[in-house]
Design an enzyme around this catalytic site. Structure first.
Site, PDB file in Angstrom:
ATOM      1  N   HIS A 269      81.518  29.623  36.316  1.00 56.52           N
ATOM      2  CA  HIS A 269      82.627  30.402  36.905  1.00 56.52           C
ATOM      3  C   HIS A 269      83.413  31.127  35.819  1.00 56.52           C
ATOM      4  O   HIS A 269      84.646  31.192  35.866  1.00 56.52           O
ATOM      5  CB  HIS A 269      83.549  29.484  37.707  1.00 56.52           C
ATOM      6  CG  HIS A 269      82.964  28.989  38.996  1.00 56.52           C
ATOM      7  ND1 HIS A 269      82.990  29.726  40.163  1.00 56.52           N
ATOM      8  CD2 HIS A 269      82.315  27.832  39.290  1.00 56.52           C
ATOM      9  CE1 HIS A 269      82.399  29.042  41.124  1.00 56.52           C
ATOM     10  NE2 HIS A 269      81.965  27.892  40.623  1.00 56.52           N
ATOM     11  N   ASP A 332      82.351  22.591  38.177  1.00 54.07           N
ATOM     12  CA  ASP A 332      81.506  22.665  39.374  1.00 54.07           C
ATOM     13  C   ASP A 332      80.545  23.849  39.277  1.00 54.07           C
ATOM     14  O   ASP A 332      80.789  24.806  38.555  1.00 54.07           O
ATOM     15  CB  ASP A 332      82.363  22.802  40.629  1.00 54.07           C
ATOM     16  CG  ASP A 332      83.186  24.077  40.638  1.00 54.07           C
ATOM     17  OD1 ASP A 332      83.707  24.456  39.573  1.00 54.07           O
ATOM     18  OD2 ASP A 332      83.311  24.716  41.697  1.00 54.07           O
ATOM     19  N   GLU A 333      79.476  23.769  40.025  1.00 51.41           N
ATOM     20  CA  GLU A 333      78.529  24.869  40.225  1.00 51.41           C
ATOM     21  C   GLU A 333      78.102  25.536  38.920  1.00 51.41           C
ATOM     22  O   GLU A 333      77.952  26.761  38.845  1.00 51.41           O
ATOM     23  CB  GLU A 333      79.121  25.906  41.198  1.00 51.41           C
ATOM     24  CG  GLU A 333      79.350  25.329  42.581  1.00 51.41           C
ATOM     25  CD  GLU A 333      80.054  26.272  43.532  1.00 51.41           C
ATOM     26  OE1 GLU A 333      79.748  26.221  44.736  1.00 51.41           O
ATOM     27  OE2 GLU A 333      80.915  27.056  43.083  1.00 51.41           O
ATOM     28  N   ALA A 334      77.873  24.719  37.883  1.00 50.03           N
ATOM     29  CA  ALA A 334      77.408  25.242  36.590  1.00 50.03           C
ATOM     30  C   ALA A 334      75.885  25.355  36.629  1.00 50.03           C
ATOM     31  O   ALA A 334      75.172  24.769  35.807  1.00 50.03           O
ATOM     32  CB  ALA A 334      77.886  24.343  35.464  1.00 50.03           C
ATOM     33  N   HIS A 335      75.381  26.125  37.589  1.00 52.69           N
ATOM     34  CA  HIS A 335      73.936  26.174  37.831  1.00 52.69           C
ATOM     35  C   HIS A 335      73.182  26.865  36.699  1.00 52.69           C
ATOM     36  O   HIS A 335      71.968  26.660  36.567  1.00 52.69           O
ATOM     37  CB  HIS A 335      73.652  26.900  39.149  1.00 52.69           C
ATOM     38  CG  HIS A 335      74.354  26.301  40.327  1.00 52.69           C
ATOM     39  ND1 HIS A 335      74.514  24.944  40.494  1.00 52.69           N
ATOM     40  CD2 HIS A 335      74.955  26.886  41.404  1.00 52.69           C
ATOM     41  CE1 HIS A 335      75.172  24.711  41.617  1.00 52.69           C
ATOM     42  NE2 HIS A 335      75.456  25.870  42.180  1.00 52.69           N
TER      43      HIS A 335
END
Length: 529
Positions: A269, A332-335
């Site tokens: 993000h 979060d969401e550190a894809h």
């Protein structure tokens, strides 16, 4: 003979009233009755009604002790009551009766209070000013909704007789506002703070950075705000808070006894930061600014030392602006970050937070690394999240990591109520008012010790929200229920009883100018939208 004449005069007066009613077709106005002590939200821990009500009159004083904090709470109460009552309501340390705010030792904890009401006055007692402030919020709800108006109203201003003894179930009762996807001004944030305070919320979590915008000035990296903050979802002008702006938000929140928890989302993000400084990218090439709503595509370069210089500078400057205990580092969401790199990054960054005197908070993916001692993990999964992911969170909780519960399909306030809701998203499902309220934080995640749950928080992501009216429509009527889950005893949670108390709040929202959603699950009555 004198008694006989008095009786005749009384009968004559009653006859005139009856004649007037027959001429106008109106029935005599019913006597005003005060709001019952058990009608407030959040539900108090203990209610003992009884005795005569207290009536606020032109002669009422607000009595405080000599402390600056107590006088501040008294002045806050006076500012609410004066416009609608038309009374002077002097705040004074002298006299007897009236409304009294007092600090005293007792079983109140840091935030609890006792409210005693009777014919001669109302007394709110607490061990700390925070408790007095929460007691004032209860007093507001015990008065007619018209007390919130900014012009003189007729009253009467009655407070039901009896005693409320109240302490919160959890110490963390939060609301998150995403100012990154869409930017909200200082005044818009203050408006939300006032609404949160009414329901005894005590944490304001500000999501200050994301792919679409960086919202806080950092002197050592100025382009973060001036360039990274120059847009938002849809390509609008964005914006950012100067350090003075941020300090004003912190100050105002503190005046309402809310602690600001700032978040810089890392290592994902981060497109706004990557676009602002090419050196933060592994290939040294800055991507363009981003105005869409996809997630998971950006990442800081974990292998570059400049990344940790950047993080150190940002956390140092933000910690210096933030008097509260906590600093949220996202996670979060550190894809686009490998699991190995994610663990490496968190092992490097968490000590930086501690170096500047703050306690780490992260989204629950932090439990996939090694949470620092004392860290808090914020769970945002769903009822249907995999057992493996829930077990990872539960294991961290058993090892000492505290949990803040924000299940997305329960308390994400940006989720649509139904498929017809014009605002919000639906990736976590539709979240109507009952679903948002009807769960127990203490029993939600299997294998989590009860003592590991530190509280609840209601996030408000802003991909589709652009102004205060949008925020309010998504928050009300769900926010008061989340506040009750965080404050009230588990034994008091009952949807059938709660929805009646919730319906009674609508008149106050109307007076306060709050835009709200008229859920068909709640018996609102004739008023409202």
């Amino acid at each position: 003979m004198r008694q006989h004449r008095r009786t005749l005069r009384l009968l004559g007066s009653l006859l005139l009233v009856a004649m007037a009613a027959s001429v106008t077709g109106a029935a005599p106005a019913p006597a005003a009755s005060p709001t019952p002590l058990d009608r407030v939200i959040p539900a108090p821990a203990s209610v003992a009604p009884g005795g005569s009500p207290y009536r606020i009159t032109r002669g009422t004083h607000i009595r405080v002790d000599g402390s600056r904090e107590t006088r501040g709470v008294g002045e806050y109460l006076a500012r609410i009551l004066r416009p609608s009552t038309g009374y002077r309501l002097p705040v004074t340390a002298q006299g007897a009766g009236g409304i009294r705010l007092r600090l005293a030792e007792g079983p109140f904890g840091a935030e609890g209070y006792r409210l005693d009401s009777g014919r001669h006055g109302v007394t709110i007692t607490a061990a700390r000013p925070t408790g007095l402030f929460h007691g004032v919020q209860t007093l507001r709800q015990l008065l007619p909704a018209a007390v919130e108006k900014d012009s003189v109203q007729s009253g009467p201003w009655l407070v039901a007789g009896g005693r409320i003894t109240d302490t919160p179930r959890y110490g963390w009762r939060g609301a998150m506002l995403d100012v990154s996807r869409h930017f909200f001004t200082v005044e818009q944030v203050k408006r939300y703070i006032d609404q949160l305070a009414l329901y005894k919320i005590n944490k304001l979590h500000l999501h200050l950075s994301d792919d679409q915008g960086w919202r806080i000035a950092i002197d050592s990296w100025p382009r973060l705000a001036t360039y990274g903050g120059s847009t938002e979802v849809g390509g609008g002008p964005g914006g950012f808070y100067t350090k003075a702006d941020y300090k004003e938000i912190v100050r105002y929140a503190a005046s309402r006894y809310l602690e600001v928890v700032p978040e810089i989302d890392l290592p994902g993000h981060t497109n706004a930061a990557l676009a602002s400084y090419a050196d933060l990218n592994c290939d040294g090439v800055a991507p363009p600014l981003y105005t869409g709503t996809e997630v998971g595509f950006s990442s800081l370069c974990v292998g570059k030392e400049i990344t940790y210089d950047f993080v150190d500078d940002v956390i140092r400057e933000l910690a210096a602006l933030t008097p509260g205990r906590y600093l949220h580092i996202g996670g979060d969401e550190a894809h686009s970050t490998s699991r190995e790199d994610y663990v490496t990054f968190m092992d490097r960054v968490q000590p930086i937070v501690a170096k500047y005197g703050k306690t780490v908070v992260g989204w629950h993916q932090l439990t996939g690394a090694t949470p620092a001692p004392g860290a808090l993990a914020q769970y945002w999964g769903l009822d249907g999240t995999s057992a493996e992911e829930k077990a990872q969170v539960a294991k961290a909780a058993r090892n000492g990591t505290g949990l803040i519960l924000s299940p997305a399909d329960r308390v994400y306030l940006d989720m649509k109520y139904t498929k017809e809701t014009p605002l919000g998203l639906s990736w976590a499902g539709y979240v109507e008012v009952k679903r948002s309220y009807d769960w127990d934080p203490g029993a939600y995640l299997p294998g989590v010790p009860g003592g590991a749950v530190r509280g609840v928080e209601a996030p408000m992501w802003s991909e589709t929200l652009e102004n205060s009216a949008h925020i309010e429509f998504m928050a009300f009527p769900r926010l008061p229920g989340v506040a009750e889950l965080g404050w009230s005893p588990a034994s008091s949670h009952d949807w059938e009883r709660y929805k009646g108390r919730l319906a009674a709040q609508a008149e106050r929202w109307d007076v306060l100018g709050i835009q709200w959603y008229r859920s068909p699950q709640v018996p609102w009555g004739g008023g409202g939208r």
